[in-house]
Write a protein that holds these residues in place. Structure first.
Motif, PDB file in Angstrom:
ATOM      1  N   LEU A  53       0.861  -1.182   0.000  1.00  0.00           N
ATOM      2  CA  LEU A  53       0.000   0.000   0.000  1.00  0.00           C
ATOM      3  C   LEU A  53       0.896   1.229   0.000  1.00  0.00           C
ATOM      4  O   LEU A  53       1.758   1.385   0.868  1.00  0.00           O
ATOM      5  CB  LEU A  53      -0.903   0.012   1.235  1.00  0.00           C
ATOM      6  N   TRP A  54       0.688   2.121  -0.979  1.00  0.00           N
ATOM      7  CA  TRP A  54       1.500   3.326  -1.105  1.00  0.00           C
ATOM      8  C   TRP A  54       0.580   4.540  -0.981  1.00  0.00           C
ATOM      9  O   TRP A  54      -0.308   4.768  -1.803  1.00  0.00           O
ATOM     10  CB  TRP A  54       2.230   3.355  -2.449  1.00  0.00           C
ATOM     11  N   LEU A  55       0.839   5.324   0.083  1.00  0.00           N
ATOM     12  CA  LEU A  55       0.061   6.541   0.329  1.00  0.00           C
ATOM     13  C   LEU A  55       1.039   7.715   0.372  1.00  0.00           C
ATOM     14  O   LEU A  55       1.941   7.734   1.216  1.00  0.00           O
ATOM     15  CB  LEU A  55      -0.703   6.438   1.649  1.00  0.00           C
ATOM     16  N   PRO A  56       0.896   8.695  -0.530  1.00  0.00           N
ATOM     17  CA  PRO A  56       1.894   9.765  -0.633  1.00  0.00           C
ATOM     18  C   PRO A  56       1.935  10.718   0.557  1.00  0.00           C
ATOM     19  O   PRO A  56       2.925  11.381   0.772  1.00  0.00           O
ATOM     20  CB  PRO A  56       1.471  10.504  -1.925  1.00  0.00           C
ATOM     21  N   ASP A  57       0.873  10.819   1.338  1.00  0.00           N
ATOM     22  CA  ASP A  57       0.875  11.711   2.498  1.00  0.00           C
ATOM     23  C   ASP A  57      -0.109  11.194   3.533  1.00  0.00           C
ATOM     24  O   ASP A  57      -0.739  10.154   3.350  1.00  0.00           O
ATOM     25  CB  ASP A  57       0.544  13.155   2.099  1.00  0.00           C
ATOM     26  N   ASN A  58      -0.221  11.938   4.620  1.00  0.00           N
ATOM     27  CA  ASN A  58      -1.072  11.524   5.727  1.00  0.00           C
ATOM     28  C   ASN A  58      -2.421  12.235   5.751  1.00  0.00           C
ATOM     29  O   ASN A  58      -3.173  12.113   6.719  1.00  0.00           O
ATOM     30  CB  ASN A  58      -0.363  11.770   7.061  1.00  0.00           C
ATOM     31  N   SER A  59      -2.723  13.009   4.716  1.00  0.00           N
ATOM     32  CA  SER A  59      -3.954  13.794   4.708  1.00  0.00           C
ATOM     33  C   SER A  59      -5.168  12.900   4.488  1.00  0.00           C
ATOM     34  O   SER A  59      -5.143  12.017   3.621  1.00  0.00           O
ATOM     35  CB  SER A  59      -3.899  14.850   3.603  1.00  0.00           C
ATOM     36  N   PRO A  60      -6.254  13.121   5.226  1.00  0.00           N
ATOM     37  CA  PRO A  60      -7.493  12.354   4.988  1.00  0.00           C
ATOM     38  C   PRO A  60      -8.033  12.636   3.590  1.00  0.00           C
ATOM     39  O   PRO A  60      -7.890  13.728   3.058  1.00  0.00           O
ATOM     40  CB  PRO A  60      -8.450  12.880   6.068  1.00  0.00           C
ATOM     41  N   VAL A  61      -8.656  11.633   3.007  1.00  0.00           N
ATOM     42  CA  VAL A  61      -9.329  11.773   1.716  1.00  0.00           C
ATOM     43  C   VAL A  61     -10.797  11.490   1.978  1.00  0.00           C
ATOM     44  O   VAL A  61     -11.201  10.337   2.140  1.00  0.00           O
ATOM     45  CB  VAL A  61      -8.749  10.803   0.672  1.00  0.00           C
ATOM     46  N   TRP A  62     -11.604  12.542   2.028  1.00  0.00           N
ATOM     47  CA  TRP A  62     -12.991  12.411   2.443  1.00  0.00           C
ATOM     48  C   TRP A  62     -13.895  12.117   1.251  1.00  0.00           C
ATOM     49  O   TRP A  62     -13.857  12.811   0.238  1.00  0.00           O
ATOM     50  CB  TRP A  62     -13.469  13.685   3.135  1.00  0.00           C
ATOM     51  N   VAL A  63     -14.695  11.090   1.398  1.00  0.00           N
ATOM     52  CA  VAL A  63     -15.725  10.766   0.407  1.00  0.00           C
ATOM     53  C   VAL A  63     -17.040  10.557   1.158  1.00  0.00           C
ATOM     54  O   VAL A  63     -17.054  10.348   2.375  1.00  0.00           O
ATOM     55  CB  VAL A  63     -15.377   9.503  -0.410  1.00  0.00           C
ATOM     56  N   SER A  64     -18.140  10.610   0.427  1.00  0.00           N
ATOM     57  CA  SER A  64     -19.460  10.444   1.032  1.00  0.00           C
ATOM     58  C   SER A  64     -20.101   9.176   0.493  1.00  0.00           C
ATOM     59  O   SER A  64     -20.095   8.927  -0.714  1.00  0.00           O
ATOM     60  CB  SER A  64     -20.352  11.648   0.704  1.00  0.00           C
ATOM     61  N   GLY A  65     -20.648   8.371   1.399  1.00  0.00           N
ATOM     62  CA  GLY A  65     -21.315   7.163   0.938  1.00  0.00           C
ATOM     63  C   GLY A  65     -21.491   6.150   2.046  1.00  0.00           C
ATOM     64  O   GLY A  65     -21.399   6.458   3.232  1.00  0.00           O
ATOM     65  N   MET A  66     -21.753   4.929   1.638  1.00  0.00           N
ATOM     66  CA  MET A  66     -21.862   3.803   2.578  1.00  0.00           C
ATOM     67  C   MET A  66     -20.471   3.196   2.718  1.00  0.00           C
ATOM     68  O   MET A  66     -19.976   2.520   1.822  1.00  0.00           O
ATOM     69  CB  MET A  66     -22.842   2.769   2.032  1.00  0.00           C
ATOM     70  N   ARG A  67     -19.834   3.466   3.842  1.00  0.00           N
ATOM     71  CA  ARG A  67     -18.441   3.055   4.010  1.00  0.00           C
ATOM     72  C   ARG A  67     -18.257   1.558   3.835  1.00  0.00           C
ATOM     73  O   ARG A  67     -17.313   1.106   3.167  1.00  0.00           O
ATOM     74  CB  ARG A  67     -17.936   3.474   5.397  1.00  0.00           C
ATOM     75  N   ASN A  68     -19.155   0.751   4.410  1.00  0.00           N
ATOM     76  CA  ASN A  68     -19.010  -0.700   4.313  1.00  0.00           C
ATOM     77  C   ASN A  68     -19.109  -1.177   2.864  1.00  0.00           C
ATOM     78  O   ASN A  68     -18.393  -2.098   2.448  1.00  0.00           O
ATOM     79  CB  ASN A  68     -20.062  -1.402   5.161  1.00  0.00           C
ATOM     80  N   PHE A  69     -20.000  -0.543   2.085  1.00  0.00           N
ATOM     81  CA  PHE A  69     -20.138  -0.928   0.685  1.00  0.00           C
ATOM     82  C   PHE A  69     -18.894  -0.559  -0.107  1.00  0.00           C
ATOM     83  O   PHE A  69     -18.390  -1.359  -0.905  1.00  0.00           O
ATOM     84  CB  PHE A  69     -21.366  -0.243   0.076  1.00  0.00           C
ATOM     85  N   VAL A  70     -18.405   0.674   0.086  1.00  0.00           N
ATOM     86  CA  VAL A  70     -17.207   1.108  -0.639  1.00  0.00           C
ATOM     87  C   VAL A  70     -16.020   0.217  -0.267  1.00  0.00           C
ATOM     88  O   VAL A  70     -15.243  -0.200  -1.131  1.00  0.00           O
ATOM     89  CB  VAL A  70     -16.906   2.584  -0.344  1.00  0.00           C
TER      90      VAL A  70
END
Length: 361
Positions: free
Chosen positions: A216-233
């Motif tokens: 898993l490669w994540l370029p930074d520690n900033s949250p990436v906010w999305v809207s939806g059903m978390r369990n489904f996504v």
């Protein structure tokens, strides 16, 4: 209360009942009809003359084997008027001057149809589950009686594939059942970055079992906010990663990364599994429906579910050939804190350096 109401009381009751949106039938203490509004007569598709016994009238009109006395309707009862219409009859105490009992008549056709469809879906699901479950049972019995034959039939790998297919069928049913009733209020904000970390930790055992390295490669520690059903996504992303891991040969790696792309957040899954069937150089593949029909074990069923989930969230899932002789899967989701496209590291080494540089000392 007197056995017979006055003409004024009868007129007043009819006036009140005629203004009600539901069907209403008022009965006296003996179960005879005192008054019935036009809505009730329309839904029941019958006449209810004053003084007629309500139970006898229903029995004659609908050929009921069991006669529903008013007291039996206190808990409610379904009534099939015809093949298209279903009503719900429920008895309750009447207001003063409105008889002894009131029968509320409600059209529940949409709910009944939904239940019928759900029952039909369950029957189809049980039919689809029967074959793989029988195969799993037969394989376990074969393992006990003839281990060599068990291995020739695919052994534990075949059982794993069949079990995975069974789980996929169940997930598809659950998603379809829930998606029909989703409302905007069911969508909540969540951090896609944190969700990815959790998914990777859950899939590590599968990756080790398959002999595949999972990065898993994540370029930074900033949250990436999305809207939806978390369990489904999370399930959509997990299905794509799981599919890549299981399709990859032992000793290779599957790499997962996250990036911003304009108004979207993109989860990228790179594998070295030899390329997705039907995927041509330089094109985007989106027709995952075809993959689910290529084998009896439901190859691609998890991807099909992922497409449905991502689409429900206003995004898309597509695949492209990558430079490692495999497939790049891209899950695009609308991002609440979208930014301009962020340059991505050119290699895993650069990605690791970027990740280390972003960490505080």
């Amino acid at each position: 209360m007197s056995d017979r109401m006055s003409d004024d009381e009868a007129r007043r009751m009819r006036g009140v009942m005629s203004g009600l949106p539901c069907g209403v039938v008022a009965l006296d203490g003996a179960g005879a009809v005192v008054c019935a509004n036009a809505r009730a007569l329309e839904m029941l598709k019958m006449e209810l003359p004053l003084g007629i016994d309500f139970t006898d009238a229903l029995s004659e009109r609908f050929a009921m084997a069991e006669l529903p006395r008013p007291r039996d309707l206190q808990a409610g009862r379904e009534l099939r008027v015809d093949e298209e219409t279903t009503l719900w009859l429920q008895a309750g105490p009447a207001a003063a001057g409105a008889g002894d009992t009131v029968i509320a008549v409600t059209d529940v056709t949409p709910f009944a149809r939904s239940l019928d469809e759900r029952a039909m879906s369950l029957r189809f699901l049980l039919h689809d589950l029967r074959s793989p479950l029988n195969s799993i049972s037969a394989l376990t019995q074969l393992d006990a009686s003839d281990p060599e034959a068990f291995e020739r039939c695919g052994g534990m790998q075949q059982i794993t594939q069949l079990a995975h297919y069974v789980l996929s069928l169940g997930e598809q049913f659950i998603f379809t059942s829930v998606a029909e009733h989703l409302q905007a209020r069911d969508f909540k904000r969540f951090d896609l970055r944190a969700t990815l970390r959790q998914i990777i930790s859950q899939l590590e055992v599968t990756a080790v079992y398959c002999g595949v390295a999972l990065h898993l490669w994540l370029p930074d520690n900033s949250p990436v906010w999305v809207s939806g059903m978390r369990n489904f996504v999370a399930r959509a992303v997990q299905n794509v990663i799981d599919n890549a891991v299981r399709a990859s040969p032992r000793g290779v790696a599957v790499t997962v990364s996250l990036r911003h792309a304009g108004r979207f957040a993109e989860v990228l899954v790179n594998d070295s599994a030899g390329g997705l069937p039907g995927l041509l150089e330089g094109e985007r593949f989106t027709d995952f429906e075809k993959l689910g029909k290529k084998s009896a074990t439901g190859f691609g069923l998890g991807l099909k579910l992922a497409v449905q989930i991502v689409g429900m969230h206003g995004g898309e899932l597509y695949a492209e050939r990558n430079d490692q002789g495999g497939t790049l899967f891209v899950l695009r989701l609308p991002c609440l804190n979208a930014v301009g496209s962020t340059p991505q590291p050119a290699s895993l080494v650069d990605a690791d350096r970027a990740l280390r540089a972003s960490r505080p000392d």
